[in-house]
Design an enzyme around this catalytic site. Structure first.
Site, PDB file in Angstrom:
ATOM      1  CG  ASP A 106      -1.890  -1.081   1.309  1.00 40.34           C
ATOM      2  OD1 ASP A 106      -1.991  -1.849   0.332  1.00 40.34           O
ATOM      3  OD2 ASP A 106      -2.601  -1.171   2.320  1.00 40.34           O
ATOM      4  CB  SER A 246       9.792   3.255   4.965  1.00 41.80           C
ATOM      5  OG  SER A 246       8.547   2.876   5.485  1.00 41.80           O
TER       6      SER A 246
END
Length: 285
Positions: A106, A246
């Protein structure tokens, strides 16, 4: 921030936008980022707090502020913020055929061409694959191919998977510093300097693929379940990130994949596409 959600253009809230803009948009902030905040020990100290019970109260506030649905999580209660951040989904749907490439997390996706001189751009800043890998010889295999950048923001599930079945070589760690992966920090060449782990995959349908996990500011750890040479399966969980924003990068060889037209269109404009794990993003030509 404008993001394409494959139906319409949306404005997506940036988590921690004020702090990020101070850190990377002011002289004092940049000095702190370069000299102190990007050091791994700072992220480790902050991660320790996120793993303590003192951070538990932050969870409900975060869920409410960003409208996060936890009904599909394996747990509904979280003992600390890191437990929430690394939450697992009960299930997800594979929406791809064998020759189709899925989103591996995602995330917000940019699909960028790797030109003949192995340069690509992120928010107008040039990077080379050789700098990313710190291995000019390995970089040559991806000349003329694609660089897929999956940027995970703090409201996303922070689990990522393998794009295809096949085998992997031993993972290589490149130590570096830790900066945010928010686009505002692009001129610091974040993707080149950040701590990262590189795994060469020999896939069944897309040839050799390099999968790179990139650590970021306040990410305490990149956790890969397998870092030795072994067999892997399509959509098998490869690992997860501890607290922070990240990124995962896939490098694919020339002609290995035709990326979906809408993703190509908006990536060419520097606009990310919101994708979900298991969703089709391309296919073998």
């Amino acid at each position: 921030m404008q993001v394409w959600n494959r139906k319409t253009m949306i404005e997506e809230a940036e988590v921690g936008a004020g702090a990020i803009r101070f850190t990377y948009g002011t002289v004092l902030g940049r000095a702190l980022a370069k000299g102190l905040l990007c050091r791994p020990f700072v992220s480790n100290v902050y991660a320790a707090w996120q793993k303590s019970s003192l951070s538990k109260g932050k969870v409900k506030k975060f869920i409410a502020q960003y409208g996060i649905d936890v009904s599909d999580c394996t747990a509904q209660e979280f003992s600390n913020f890191n437990a929430f951040f690394t939450r697992q989904r009960k299930s997800y749907v594979n929406q791809t055929l064998a020759t189709e490439l899925p989103a591996i997390a995602d995330s917000k996706l940019l699909a960028l061409p790797i030109t003949h001189d192995s340069r690509f751009e992120i928010k107008g800043v040039p990077y080379t694959v050789a700098e990313l890998l710190e291995d000019p010889a390995a970089a040559k295999a991806f000349d003329g191919g694609l660089c897929l950048i999956f940027r995970l923001s703090p409201d996303d599930y922070h689990r990522y998977v393998y794009p295809d079945g096949g085998t992997q070589e031993e993972t290589r760690e490149i130590r570096g510093v830790l900066h945010t992966v928010n686009p505002i920090a692009a001129d610091l060449k974040v993707y080149r300097r950040n701590t990262r782990r590189c795994t060469l995959l020999h896939t069944e349908h897309f040839g050799d693929v390099m999968q790179i996990e990139v650590g970021a500011l306040l990410v305490g750890k990149i956790v890969n379940h397998k870092e030795n040479a072994c067999r892997v399966e399509k959509l098998e969980e490869k690992g997860y990130f501890a607290y922070g924003g990240s990124t995962v990068i896939l490098l694919l060889g020339q002609g290995a994949v035709q990326i979906d037209e809408d993703i190509q269109k908006y990536s060419a404009q520097g606009i990310e596409t919101k994708v979900f794990l298991g969703e089709k993003i391309g296919a073998v030509p």
